[in-house]
Write an enzyme that holds these catalytic residues in place. Structure first.
Site, mmCIF file in Angstrom:
data_model
loop_
_atom_site.group_PDB
_atom_site.id
_atom_site.type_symbol
_atom_site.label_atom_id
_atom_site.label_comp_id
_atom_site.label_asym_id
_atom_site.label_seq_id
_atom_site.Cartn_x
_atom_site.Cartn_y
_atom_site.Cartn_z
ATOM 1 N N LYS A 192 30.444 36.074 11.539
ATOM 2 C CA LYS A 192 30.924 34.646 11.642
ATOM 3 C C LYS A 192 29.534 34.033 12.459
ATOM 4 O O LYS A 192 29.483 34.203 13.694
ATOM 5 C CB LYS A 192 32.050 34.272 12.226
ATOM 6 C CG LYS A 192 32.290 32.889 12.165
ATOM 7 C CD LYS A 192 33.367 32.294 13.151
ATOM 8 C CE LYS A 192 32.604 31.835 14.398
ATOM 9 N NZ LYS A 192 31.812 30.693 14.468
ATOM 10 N N GLY A 243 27.849 35.728 23.039
ATOM 11 C CA GLY A 243 28.287 34.394 23.361
ATOM 12 C C GLY A 243 28.770 34.176 24.897
ATOM 13 O O GLY A 243 28.302 34.994 25.795
ATOM 14 N N THR A 245 31.005 34.007 28.463
ATOM 15 C CA THR A 245 31.826 34.659 29.042
ATOM 16 C C THR A 245 33.169 34.414 28.869
ATOM 17 O O THR A 245 34.126 35.004 28.684
ATOM 18 C CB THR A 245 31.438 34.781 30.700
ATOM 19 O OG1 THR A 245 30.172 35.421 30.850
ATOM 20 C CG2 THR A 245 32.360 35.515 31.520
ATOM 21 N N VAL A 247 34.656 33.181 26.464
ATOM 22 C CA VAL A 247 35.060 33.412 24.856
ATOM 23 C C VAL A 247 35.219 34.859 25.015
ATOM 24 O O VAL A 247 36.236 35.640 24.548
ATOM 25 C CB VAL A 247 34.283 32.956 23.854
ATOM 26 C CG1 VAL A 247 34.503 33.435 22.561
ATOM 27 C CG2 VAL A 247 34.265 31.402 23.542
ATOM 28 N N GLY A 248 34.136 35.765 25.541
ATOM 29 C CA GLY A 248 34.115 37.096 25.589
ATOM 30 C C GLY A 248 35.529 37.674 26.299
ATOM 31 O O GLY A 248 36.185 38.688 25.840
ATOM 32 N N GLU A 265 28.255 40.732 24.635
ATOM 33 C CA GLU A 265 26.830 40.490 25.303
ATOM 34 C C GLU A 265 27.181 38.782 25.611
ATOM 35 O O GLU A 265 27.199 37.952 24.802
ATOM 36 C CB GLU A 265 25.891 40.762 24.465
ATOM 37 C CG GLU A 265 24.464 40.715 25.028
ATOM 38 C CD GLU A 265 23.825 39.347 25.339
ATOM 39 O OE1 GLU A 265 24.012 38.988 26.323
ATOM 40 O OE2 GLU A 265 22.868 39.081 24.382
ATOM 41 N N CYS A 299 20.739 33.633 26.943
ATOM 42 C CA CYS A 299 21.654 34.132 27.849
ATOM 43 C C CYS A 299 21.038 34.748 29.126
ATOM 44 O O CYS A 299 21.364 35.213 30.296
ATOM 45 C CB CYS A 299 22.459 35.306 27.128
ATOM 46 S SG CYS A 299 21.708 36.561 26.270
ATOM 47 N N GLU A 393 26.191 29.219 35.170
ATOM 48 C CA GLU A 393 25.318 29.214 34.017
ATOM 49 C C GLU A 393 25.303 27.941 33.333
ATOM 50 O O GLU A 393 26.126 27.185 33.137
ATOM 51 C CB GLU A 393 25.602 30.348 32.819
ATOM 52 C CG GLU A 393 24.807 30.451 31.959
ATOM 53 C CD GLU A 393 25.178 31.376 30.816
ATOM 54 O OE1 GLU A 393 26.480 31.485 30.438
ATOM 55 O OE2 GLU A 393 24.336 31.999 30.425
#
Lengths: 777, 329
Positions: A192, A243, A245, A247-248, A265, A299, A393
């Site tokens: 996606k 993506g 952090t 969402v991770g 990542e 990133c 970030e």
């Protein structure tokens, strides 16, 4: 404005504009206009669509389909159907396809570059000279891995169907990072792309047919975060995500306990450290590539500048002058340094973060800023670690800066972050650079350089920057799993404390924390019995005991800096002392389990010898990257590892887990078998006599169920392993989402403890750090 | 401030900028100089790709490049006839019809550069043109003739009418880190030049490291060089972009410290119009607009002009050009 004459330009010496043509891209977009998904080797009919825009102009480029869970299911079904055949076709056959993909990327390089620039807003120079060449390189490199893996990686097999969810900052490059290793290893993929930037993935899919990629091997489903969530939740075997952090973390929670392999990542706030003996002009130029590359939407952007105090003023002055010379504008203009921000939403985020800041001194580049979705290169100096912008970030062209006095302080500030992705170190002193490289918590270190990437070199982070590496053999490993079939692991029952026979002498087993025998904080103990015979008592550890054990493990982290030779000596010594008491340990196993312990003790001694052997032999690598320099992959300890030890092999299991961990320099908190804990509590006496420094191994007995939660949720533990026969995998993976620590859990599958499987353990016990050292005089 | 010059007048530095008086030898500063070769190479490798000038802008930049050329002949077989021909080319570097069409009639090169024996001939041939004559000097190219003779040579060239003197430094002083000797020699040469401007040729291809290049650049500026120049054109490696980056960064640091602008001249190996554009973009990016004028920037080149002429004709006609359509120099 009238067109200037040549004579006028001769006087002004302006650059003018140098726009890259985009007629071919426009023709391709006009042909499609509305895209469906790419499923089973063809575009589906468009469904409910949304617009994807050129952020530099706001123009709609195309309509793409919002993927539904049905779309995702269709794509996964196609991938599932294709997977076995693709895997069975063999490494050599897959290598041909990957090679063809690499060639096709090169043949269509300009089309990809222009499309990427239009969809993402990055300068054409970057898309053309960096993104697309790296994409081609990634497919070439993985064609090679596919060719070699049958002979070089025996016993491993593909994960199956891989879900890839990728970000908008390097749309095609991130596709390559996921798709190339997945396909090379024999997996099939459902990818996606990011909502803002789906177009190069669709072009790639269309072109992949020309490479002979079988239908179903690669499927592209477009959509927003909901589509991504549906994909993560679908019937896939592995999820690879790049993506944010946040969402991770959600993906970590969503996949907990499902058995899906996961690599993440995520974000970063990577330090960029400048010492007073650096080539300051080169370090300034490096920052252009660190934080203004892709508008800082990277990133691993060097977004946190740390300058040694003595040169800080001079360095900042040079930096400001350099910033003022940057050109920001039309991304298709070949003379542009900084393009558009990917989307007005991201622009608003950047603005919000900077406007909320009250600290330091802000310098906005004095370059002309076009109207629209652009943000000027910005420097904020004079911040301290407590300021929000030193921690958060920004993901934009904003550099924050502070100063340091000594190398030790530089390390301390560099590591004062939740992230751990990358770092740059600038000094002309190789002693200093190589001393710092292992001390900085990051997966990638660049010495006198920044943002160097190559398919042969692993890339990935620690801490809340995620886990797993992309690139190199280590990256391929994430798309493979052991081929051996496993059996279901039945929970080992804890014998009821029906005491019919008391021991001749009462013995009190304690916890072992910081090299000392410690009473459990809660003050409770449990009788350990077997068939009515009271064998002794063990302390029931609680969350505070876990806290104390983790603290002790941290205090012992000097262990990671000892030499492999030293660690081997101590492991041999532990083996020697265990061997001397083998009869007693064998009897203890028999008393607790009813089965002979002789073989298990012998195997445990042997296992200690195995890890003593490995302690100075688990070697790193020098990666053949296309650069004059070294890219060194170093195997570093993970840090503090918490492990729930197996029940079915109370001594051998614990020794295996501990051996691998401490051989690689980790310190450990071990929760022994709940059913047969006395082998572990006897074992600490062996540890006490074997010169093992206090705190390197800590043992907390008690309920695995109860201890798993504080251990997996502890924010200062770097990894948690579970081999417990209790069903703890879901809990552990969920709790681990807090600091995104690495997990290695059994998902209720048994392991044959008579086999060492040392490489598997050693890989789990180490982090690959890639240290780039370009050289030249 | 824009420092645009009227191209019909000559381009000597004193027109717009103070001459570099030099300063005391500051060895602490010299010792603190670092040059990271691989990082410099990376920057140099991307300059050409970061800036692109097209169409009218390219034509204007190429015309500017012509005004920056030190049109050079430094051969053992140079004769008065050869030098006169070169000077005629310097006066009319591009066909008159083309310059007319491009809107820059009267465009001339930056200077003519010859050996001492050819200075008088060149001065005569260029009389009234405003084009200065530069003489290579001090035992060019090796710089190993007796010191007093090297000093005398400067004086003779100045007396013969050279308004610019391109001296060569003693490479051995750099290679043995004898900074004092390098400084003293350069000081003396600067004094011997009097009102003539002095360009210090570092012969960077023989200095071993970029750090040496950076340090030698700095010392020559401290000793009063008006220009620093890469090469004699006779070393096996001449002007390169990494060397250029190293030297222009030294120029920038010197200006930061003293307020004085020192000129830069890459020499040798710049033969293509595209190369010239890359160098000019580098100057504009690293030092800024003033270094796109002949008082602070020159190309030491002999064949560059021919390629530029062909590119300009292509610009005007849309057809690729041939060298026989342009007068030889």
């Amino acid at each position: 404005m009238t067109k200037p004459t040549i004579r006028e330009i001769f006087d002004s010496m302006d650059y003018g504009t140098a726009p890259e043509g985009n007629a071919e891209v426009k023709a391709w977009l006009a042909k499609h206009q509305r895209f469906g998904h790419w499923i089973d080797g063809a575009f589906t009919a468009p469904g409910k669509t949304f617009a994807t825009r050129n952020p530099a102009t706001g123009d709609i480029l195309a309509e793409v389909t919002q993927g539904t869970s049905e779309d995702v299911a269709a794509a996964v079904a196609s991938a599932r159907k294709a997977q076995t055949k693709w895997a069975k076709s063999g490494g050599a056959a897959r290598a041909r396809v990957l090679y063809a993909l690499a060639r096709l990327v090169q043949k269509h390089a300009r089309l990809f570059a222009v499309l990427e620039t239009m969809d993402n807003g990055k300068p054409i120079r970057e898309a053309r000279d960096i993104d697309i060449p790296l994409v081609a390189r990634h497919f070439y490199y993985h064609a090679g891995l596919a060719q070699l893996m049958d002979t070089e990686l025996p016993g491993l097999e593909p994960q199956g169907v891989c879900a890839a969810v990728i970000p908008w900052n390097f749309p095609l490059l991130m596709l390559a990072w996921k798709v190339a290793p997945a396909l090379a290893a024999g997996n099939t993929v459902v990818l996606k792309p990011a909502e803002y930037t789906p177009l190069t993935a669709l072009l790639f899919a269309e072109i992949s047919k020309e490479a002979g990629l079988p239908k179903g091997a690669l499927n592209i489903v477009t959509g927003d975060g909901e589509t991504g969530a549906a994909l993560v939740a679908s019937d896939v075997d592995k999820v690879a995500f790049t993506g944010s952090t946040s969402v991770g973390r959600k993906i970590r929670q969503a996949t907990a306990g499902t058995g899906k392999a996961l690599t993440l990542e995520l974000g970063g706030k990577s330090p960029y450290i400048v010492f007073d003996d650096a080539d300051l002009d080169s370090a300034v130029e490096g920052l252009v590539d660190a934080i203004w590359f892709n508008g800082g939407q990277v990133c691993c952007a060097g977004s946190r500048l740390l300058v040694q105090e003595g040169v800080a003023d001079r360095f900042h002055a040079k930096l400001k002058r350099r910033m003022d010379a940057l050109r920001i504008g039309d991304p298709l203009d070949k003379s542009i340094d900084v393009g558009a921000i990917v989307d007005p939403v991201q622009l608003a985020t950047i603005k919000g973060l900077v406007e909320a800041n009250r600290a330091g001194e802000i310098h906005v580049a004095a370059c002309a800023l076009p109207e629209g979705c652009f943000y000027p290169p910005t420097l904020i100096t004079g911040l301290s670690t407590a300021d929000m912008l030193m921690q958060e970030e920004i993901f934009g062209p904003v550099l924050v800066s502070t100063t340091f006095r000594t190398p030790a302080e530089a390390v301390e500030i560099a590591n004062n972050t939740r992230y751990g992705l990358a770092a740059s170190i600038w000094t002309e002193n190789i002693n200093l650079a190589l001393d710092l490289a292992p001390k900085i918590k990051a997966g990638v270190i660049w010495v006198n350089a920044t943002n160097l990437f190559d398919a042969a070199a692993g890339f990935g982070g620690l801490r809340e920057s995620g886990f797993g590496r992309e690139g190199g053999w280590e990256g391929l490993r994430a798309y493979l799993k052991p081929g051996a079939k496993t059996k279901a692991l039945a929970p080992v029952a804890i014998p009821e404390a029906l005491v019919e026979e008391a021991p001749a002498m009462d013995r009190t087993a304690k916890l072992f924390i910081g090299g000392k025998q410690a009473r459990p904080d809660g003050g409770y103990s449990r009788a350990v019995t077997f068939k009515g015979k009271l064998l002794g008592h063990v302390g029931l550890g609680n969350r505070k005991d876990i806290r104390n054990a983790v603290e002790a493990a941290h205090a012992a982290k000097g262990w990671g800096r000892t030499t492999g030779h030293n660690r081997a000596q101590i492991l041999y010594y532990i083996a020697e002392n265990l061997s001397a008491r083998s009869t007693e340990f064998a009897q203890r196993i028999k008393d607790q389990t009813g089965k002979s312990g002789t073989d298990e003790v012998a195997a445990a001694v042997d296992r200690l010898f195995t890890y003593a052997a490995w302690a100075d032999k688990y070697e790193g690598a020098v990666k053949p990257v296309p650069m004059r320099g070294l890219a060194v992959a170093v195997n570093e300890p993970v840090g503090v590892i918490g492990a729930l030890c197996p029940d079915e092999a109370p001594l051998l299991g614990l020794v295996s887990v501990m051996g691998a961990g401490i051989a690689m320099g980790n310190t450990m908190v071990l929760v022994p078998s709940e059913a047969a804990p006395l082998s572990a509590t006897d074992f600490y006496q062996v540890l006490e006599t074997s010169d093992l420094p206090a705190g390197v191994v800590n043992i907390v007995t008690g309920s695995a169920q109860e201890l798993a939660k504080p251990l997996a949720g502890h924010l200062d533990v770097d990894a948690v392993w579970s081999f417990s026969s209790q069903p703890l995998s879901t809990l552990i993976e969920k709790e681990a989402a807090g600091n995104l620590k690495r997990t290695w859990v059994n998902h209720g599958r048994a392991r044959d403890w008579t086999r060492a499987d040392a490489r598997e353990f050693l890989a789990q016990a180490t982090e690959v750090k890639t240290i780039w050292v370009p050289y030249g005089e | 401030m824009q420092t645009t010059l009227d191209i019909s007048t000559h381009h000597l530095p004193q027109v717009t900028h103070a001459r570099n008086p030099g300063m005391g030898l500051d060895l602490d500063w010299v010792a603190s100089v670092h040059a990271n070769t691989s990082a410099i190479e990376r920057r140099a490798a991307t300059i050409g790709a970061r800036r692109s000038v097209k169409k009218d802008f390219q034509a204007a930049w190429l015309l500017k490049a012509i005004s920056l050329i030190d049109l050079t002949t430094l051969s053992g077989d140079d004769t008065a006839g050869r030098v006169k021909r070169l000077c005629a080319k310097a006066r009319q570097p591009v066909r008159a019809d083309m310059l007319q069409a491009l809107g820059l009639p009267g465009l001339k090169v930056g200077a003519v550069c010859v050996y001492h024996d050819m200075v008088a001939t060149a001065v005569e041939a260029l009389e009234g043109s405003g084009i200065p004559v530069a003489a290579v000097s001090t035992g060019f190219p090796a710089g190993l003739s007796p010191l007093h003779l090297r000093m005398q040579e400067i004086g003779e060239s100045v007396r013969a009418g050279a308004r610019e003197i391109d001296i060569v430094i003693s490479r051995r002083h750099v290679l043995t880190q004898n900074w004092q000797a390098l400084y003293d020699e350069m000081r003396e040469m600067r004094a011997a030049c009097g009102d003539a401007h002095v360009k210090a040729i570092l012969a960077t291809g023989e200095l071993g490291t970029l750090r040496n290049v950076a340090r030698a650049s700095l010392i020559c500026m401290m000793a009063g060089a008006d220009f620093i120049k890469t090469s004699t054109g006779k070393e096996s490696v001449n002007a390169t972009l990494p060397v250029t980056l190293t030297m222009v960064r030294a120029i920038r640091d010197y200006e930061d410290r003293t307020g004085i602008k020192v000129g830069y001249k890459p020499a040798g190996g710049i033969a293509k119009a595209k190369d010239a554009l890359t160098y000019m973009a580098l100057m504009k990016e690293e030092l800024g607009q003033p270094w796109l004028q002949p008082d602070l920037f020159r190309f030491g080149a002999s064949s560059l002009l021919g390629d530029i002429e062909r590119q300009l004709e292509h610009h005007l006609t849309g057809h690729y050009s041939a060298s026989n359509r342009h007068a030889m120099g």
